[in-house]
Design a protein around this motif. Structure first.
Motif, PDB file in Angstrom:
ATOM      1  N   ARG A 142     -15.617   4.578   0.553  1.00  0.00           N
ATOM      2  CA  ARG A 142     -14.247   3.482   1.465  1.00  0.00           C
ATOM      3  C   ARG A 142     -12.152   4.021   1.176  1.00  0.00           C
ATOM      4  N   ASP A 143     -12.152   5.328   1.548  1.00  0.00           N
ATOM      5  CA  ASP A 143     -11.273   6.073   1.259  1.00  0.00           C
ATOM      6  C   ASP A 143     -11.014   5.093   3.106  1.00  0.00           C
ATOM      7  N   VAL A 144      -9.425   5.019   3.087  1.00  0.00           N
ATOM      8  CA  VAL A 144      -9.059   4.306   4.297  1.00  0.00           C
ATOM      9  C   VAL A 144      -8.763   5.511   4.916  1.00  0.00           C
ATOM     10  N   PHE A 182      -7.872   3.459  12.257  1.00  0.00           N
ATOM     11  CA  PHE A 182      -7.724   3.050  11.003  1.00  0.00           C
ATOM     12  C   PHE A 182      -9.454   2.991  10.896  1.00  0.00           C
ATOM     13  N   GLU A 183      -9.767   3.675  10.117  1.00  0.00           N
ATOM     14  CA  GLU A 183     -11.125   3.751   9.932  1.00  0.00           C
ATOM     15  C   GLU A 183     -11.971   3.841   7.970  1.00  0.00           C
ATOM     16  N   VAL A 184     -12.346   3.811   7.682  1.00  0.00           N
ATOM     17  CA  VAL A 184     -13.100   3.318   6.283  1.00  0.00           C
ATOM     18  C   VAL A 184     -13.737   3.889   6.088  1.00  0.00           C
ATOM     19  N   ARG A 207      -6.931   7.009  -0.551  1.00  0.00           N
ATOM     20  CA  ARG A 207      -8.051   7.102  -1.516  1.00  0.00           C
ATOM     21  C   ARG A 207      -8.561   6.132  -2.460  1.00  0.00           C
ATOM     22  N   HIS A 208      -9.096   5.933  -2.474  1.00  0.00           N
ATOM     23  CA  HIS A 208      -9.986   4.631  -3.729  1.00  0.00           C
ATOM     24  C   HIS A 208     -10.413   4.999  -4.521  1.00  0.00           C
ATOM     25  N   THR A 210       0.740  -1.218   0.101  1.00  0.00           N
ATOM     26  CA  THR A 210      -0.192   0.369  -0.038  1.00  0.00           C
ATOM     27  C   THR A 210       0.460   1.341  -0.065  1.00  0.00           C
TER      28      THR A 210
END
Length: 56
Positions: A34-36, A28-30, A55-56, A17
């Motif tokens: 769907r960005d992490v 961590f959060e999504v 970024r997704h 990644t």
């Protein structure tokens, strides 16, 4: 990515990644899109909270 077909016991995909190696100082959060988000609140080089967004 773990496989549901084998009860999540084996990876079917492993890839790098844009985020460097992390430790237990990260949370961590999504997001809904769907960005992490990787948030580091302690032991930062800048001595401030760091937020990294993949970024997704």
């Amino acid at each position: 990515m773990l496989s549901a077909a084998i009860d999540y016991k084996e990876f079917v995909l492993q890839t790098g990644t844009a985020l460097h190696e992390t430790d237990d100082t990260f949370e961590f959060e999504v997001a809904a899109n769907r960005d992490v988000f990787a948030v580091k609140k302690s032991n930062t080089a800048s001595t401030t909270t760091e937020v990294h967004v993949l970024r997704h």
